[in-house]
Design a protein around this motif. Structure first.
Motif, PDB file in Angstrom:
ATOM      1  N   GLY A  78       0.781  -1.231   0.000  1.00  0.00           N
ATOM      2  CA  GLY A  78       0.000   0.000   0.000  1.00  0.00           C
ATOM      3  C   GLY A  78       0.808   1.275   0.000  1.00  0.00           C
ATOM      4  N   HIS A  79       2.143   1.189   0.008  1.00  0.00           N
ATOM      5  CA  HIS A  79       2.999   2.372   0.019  1.00  0.00           C
ATOM      6  C   HIS A  79       3.868   2.376  -1.242  1.00  0.00           C
ATOM      7  N   PHE A  80       3.832   3.514  -1.952  1.00  0.00           N
ATOM      8  CA  PHE A  80       4.514   3.600  -3.245  1.00  0.00           C
ATOM      9  C   PHE A  80       5.433   4.813  -3.312  1.00  0.00           C
ATOM     10  N   VAL A  81       6.498   4.692  -4.115  1.00  0.00           N
ATOM     11  CA  VAL A  81       7.259   5.865  -4.541  1.00  0.00           C
ATOM     12  C   VAL A  81       7.041   6.000  -6.043  1.00  0.00           C
ATOM     13  N   ILE A  82       6.793   7.221  -6.494  1.00  0.00           N
ATOM     14  CA  ILE A  82       6.512   7.468  -7.907  1.00  0.00           C
ATOM     15  C   ILE A  82       7.827   7.663  -8.664  1.00  0.00           C
ATOM     16  N   ILE A  83       7.976   6.918  -9.746  1.00  0.00           N
ATOM     17  CA  ILE A  83       9.167   7.024 -10.599  1.00  0.00           C
ATOM     18  C   ILE A  83       8.764   7.719 -11.894  1.00  0.00           C
ATOM     19  N   THR A  84       9.392   8.847 -12.178  1.00  0.00           N
ATOM     20  CA  THR A  84       9.042   9.665 -13.336  1.00  0.00           C
ATOM     21  C   THR A  84       9.912   9.312 -14.542  1.00  0.00           C
ATOM     22  N   ASP A  85       9.546   9.888 -15.697  1.00  0.00           N
ATOM     23  CA  ASP A  85      10.351   9.696 -16.906  1.00  0.00           C
ATOM     24  C   ASP A  85      11.770  10.227 -16.709  1.00  0.00           C
ATOM     25  N   GLU A  86      11.893  11.308 -15.934  1.00  0.00           N
ATOM     26  CA  GLU A  86      13.216  11.880 -15.659  1.00  0.00           C
ATOM     27  C   GLU A  86      14.074  10.910 -14.851  1.00  0.00           C
ATOM     28  N   PHE A  91      13.875   7.630 -14.952  1.00  0.00           N
ATOM     29  CA  PHE A  91      14.319   6.571 -15.868  1.00  0.00           C
ATOM     30  C   PHE A  91      15.469   7.060 -16.746  1.00  0.00           C
ATOM     31  N   GLU A  92      15.383   8.301 -17.218  1.00  0.00           N
ATOM     32  CA  GLU A  92      16.443   8.855 -18.051  1.00  0.00           C
ATOM     33  C   GLU A  92      17.746   8.980 -17.263  1.00  0.00           C
ATOM     34  N   ALA A  93      17.629   9.367 -15.979  1.00  0.00           N
ATOM     35  CA  ALA A  93      18.813   9.497 -15.144  1.00  0.00           C
ATOM     36  C   ALA A  93      19.498   8.147 -14.961  1.00  0.00           C
ATOM     37  N   ALA A  94      18.715   7.081 -14.817  1.00  0.00           N
ATOM     38  CA  ALA A  94      19.277   5.739 -14.671  1.00  0.00           C
ATOM     39  C   ALA A  94      19.934   5.284 -15.971  1.00  0.00           C
ATOM     40  N   LYS A  95      19.329   5.655 -17.109  1.00  0.00           N
ATOM     41  CA  LYS A  95      19.860   5.240 -18.411  1.00  0.00           C
ATOM     42  C   LYS A  95      21.229   5.839 -18.683  1.00  0.00           C
ATOM     43  N   THR A  96      21.495   7.053 -18.165  1.00  0.00           N
ATOM     44  CA  THR A  96      22.769   7.709 -18.446  1.00  0.00           C
ATOM     45  C   THR A  96      23.927   7.015 -17.741  1.00  0.00           C
ATOM     46  N   GLN A  97      23.626   6.118 -16.806  1.00  0.00           N
ATOM     47  CA  GLN A  97      24.671   5.438 -16.060  1.00  0.00           C
ATOM     48  C   GLN A  97      25.137   4.146 -16.727  1.00  0.00           C
ATOM     49  N   VAL A  98      24.508   3.776 -17.829  1.00  0.00           N
ATOM     50  CA  VAL A  98      24.911   2.574 -18.550  1.00  0.00           C
ATOM     51  C   VAL A  98      25.126   2.912 -20.017  1.00  0.00           C
ATOM     52  N   GLN A  99      25.915   2.064 -20.701  1.00  0.00           N
ATOM     53  CA  GLN A  99      26.129   2.254 -22.134  1.00  0.00           C
ATOM     54  C   GLN A  99      24.959   1.634 -22.879  1.00  0.00           C
ATOM     55  N   ILE A 138      24.550  -5.551 -22.200  1.00  0.00           N
ATOM     56  CA  ILE A 138      23.825  -4.786 -23.204  1.00  0.00           C
ATOM     57  C   ILE A 138      22.560  -4.223 -22.567  1.00  0.00           C
ATOM     58  N   THR A 139      22.164  -3.030 -22.973  1.00  0.00           N
ATOM     59  CA  THR A 139      20.930  -2.437 -22.475  1.00  0.00           C
ATOM     60  C   THR A 139      19.861  -2.523 -23.561  1.00  0.00           C
ATOM     61  N   ILE A 140      18.792  -3.270 -23.283  1.00  0.00           N
ATOM     62  CA  ILE A 140      17.674  -3.424 -24.210  1.00  0.00           C
ATOM     63  C   ILE A 140      16.401  -2.966 -23.507  1.00  0.00           C
ATOM     64  N   ARG A 141      15.704  -2.038 -24.120  1.00  0.00           N
ATOM     65  CA  ARG A 141      14.449  -1.500 -23.549  1.00  0.00           C
ATOM     66  C   ARG A 141      14.633  -1.066 -22.094  1.00  0.00           C
ATOM     67  N   ASN A 142      15.648  -0.255 -21.881  1.00  0.00           N
ATOM     68  CA  ASN A 142      15.921   0.342 -20.569  1.00  0.00           C
ATOM     69  C   ASN A 142      16.327  -0.662 -19.493  1.00  0.00           C
ATOM     70  N   LYS A 143      16.646  -1.900 -19.882  1.00  0.00           N
ATOM     71  CA  LYS A 143      17.092  -2.888 -18.912  1.00  0.00           C
ATOM     72  C   LYS A 143      18.472  -3.394 -19.306  1.00  0.00           C
ATOM     73  N   GLN A 144      19.421  -3.270 -18.364  1.00  0.00           N
ATOM     74  CA  GLN A 144      20.759  -3.785 -18.639  1.00  0.00           C
ATOM     75  C   GLN A 144      20.762  -5.296 -18.437  1.00  0.00           C
ATOM     76  N   THR A 145      21.213  -6.006 -19.454  1.00  0.00           N
ATOM     77  CA  THR A 145      21.154  -7.465 -19.463  1.00  0.00           C
ATOM     78  C   THR A 145      22.543  -8.060 -19.606  1.00  0.00           C
ATOM     79  N   LEU A 146      22.787  -9.133 -18.879  1.00  0.00           N
ATOM     80  CA  LEU A 146      24.006  -9.908 -19.076  1.00  0.00           C
ATOM     81  C   LEU A 146      23.806 -10.783 -20.305  1.00  0.00           C
ATOM     82  N   ALA A 147      24.848 -10.997 -21.080  1.00  0.00           N
ATOM     83  CA  ALA A 147      24.685 -11.729 -22.341  1.00  0.00           C
ATOM     84  C   ALA A 147      25.912 -12.564 -22.664  1.00  0.00           C
ATOM     85  N   ALA A 148      25.681 -13.601 -23.460  1.00  0.00           N
ATOM     86  CA  ALA A 148      26.768 -14.432 -23.996  1.00  0.00           C
ATOM     87  C   ALA A 148      26.794 -14.240 -25.506  1.00  0.00           C
TER      88      ALA A 148
END
Length: 282
Positions: free
Chosen positions: A69-77, A79-87, A141-151
């Motif tokens: 019942g308790h939430f924190v709101i995550i905005t588009d900004e 998500f963009e801030a998190a994206k800048t931390q990965v290639q 690799i980052t696909i659709r805003n999610k950083q994924t481990l890959a082979a």
């Protein structure tokens, strides 16, 4: 084939521009939900239970429920801030390992990689080097805003990227209930079980495996479309096997029969091929 991602492979100081394509496809037969009375497709509306009103996409935000019942709101900004931390446009190779060291439980989805216009030479170099050494690459690799481990590996002369789970995404086997604690088995039963495995061992041929349920369901759909009555096969009665040893011995007999039948078919096929060749030569 639709390009789903463009970027590059970072290989030391080498940068290989590539395009990525889905290597697999979902063949499941999909259905629409209809109103039983008139067969009209059902639409689902988003409604706020507190305000008792229908909401649109513009009225919806994303929230993380950190406790019931308790939430924190995550905005588009955010998500963009998190994206800048990965290639976000680079397949960054971290290590090279042997494929046999990775258990299949880690593999998730496969993608084909092809070079972009200027990447052919570097792509061929990496493909050849990996093929000659027998190594595969571990990358991020980052696909659709999610950083994924890959082979990254070579398959049929193409580089394939396999997304793999992170170690903390694979559940501990200790969480599975009811596992036998020991491997104590009767020696005679083990010998027969091993023989059964030997009888069923063959070279892997993916073309021999089919989705029987999907084929049967597709046939039923086609029959209904053409107005035919659907014939349902009678259910095959299940054999009630009481003893484990009895089951193993019965399985051995069945597999030996199947092996003989398969050998006869292979011999007949070879004879047929040989006859055709002789006829063509004459």
């Amino acid at each position: 084939m639709h390009t789903m991602w463009k970027g590059s492979i970072s290989f030391g100081l080498v940068n290989i521009p590539i395009k990525m394509f889905a290597a697999t496809e979902d063949k499941d037969i999909r259905f629409r939900y209809l109103h039983k009375k008139c067969h009209t497709p059902i639409k689902y509306k988003k409604v706020c239970e507190t305000c008792d009103e229908q909401v649109t996409e513009n009225d919806i935000v994303k929230g993380f429920e950190y406790e019931p019942g308790h939430f924190v709101i995550i905005t588009d900004e955010d998500f963009e801030a998190a994206k800048t931390q990965v290639q976000s446009r680079t397949i960054d190779i971290i290590d090279f390992v042997n494929l046999k060291e990775i258990d299949p439980i880690y593999f998730h989805k496969s993608y084909y990689l092809s070079p972009q216009e200027t990447g052919g030479k570097a792509y061929s170099l990496l493909r050849k080097a990996m093929g000659d050494t027998g190594k595969i690459a571990i990358a991020k690799i980052t696909i659709r805003n999610k950083q994924t481990l890959a082979a990254l590996r070579v398959y049929n002369n193409i580089l394939v990227l396999e997304s793999i789970f992170y170690p903390d995404e694979v559940r501990e086997v200790s969480l599975v209930p009811g596992l036998p604690e020991s491997n104590d088995v009767a020696e005679k039963e083990l010998d027969i079980a091993t023989q059964l495995i030997d009888n069923l061992t063959t070279e892997f041929d993916p073309s021999k495996y089919t989705d029987d349920y999907r084929i049967a369901l597709r046939n039923i759909i086609e029959q209904k479309i053409s107005g035919q009555e659907v014939q349902v096969a009678p259910e095959i009665p299940q054999k009630n096997v009481i003893d484990l040893m009895e089951a193993l011995q019965a399985s051995i007999k069945e597999t030996e029969k199947e092996k003989k039948t398969t050998k006869k078919k292979e011999v007949a096929k070879k004879k047929k091929t040989t006859t055709k060749k002789k006829t063509s030569a004459s």
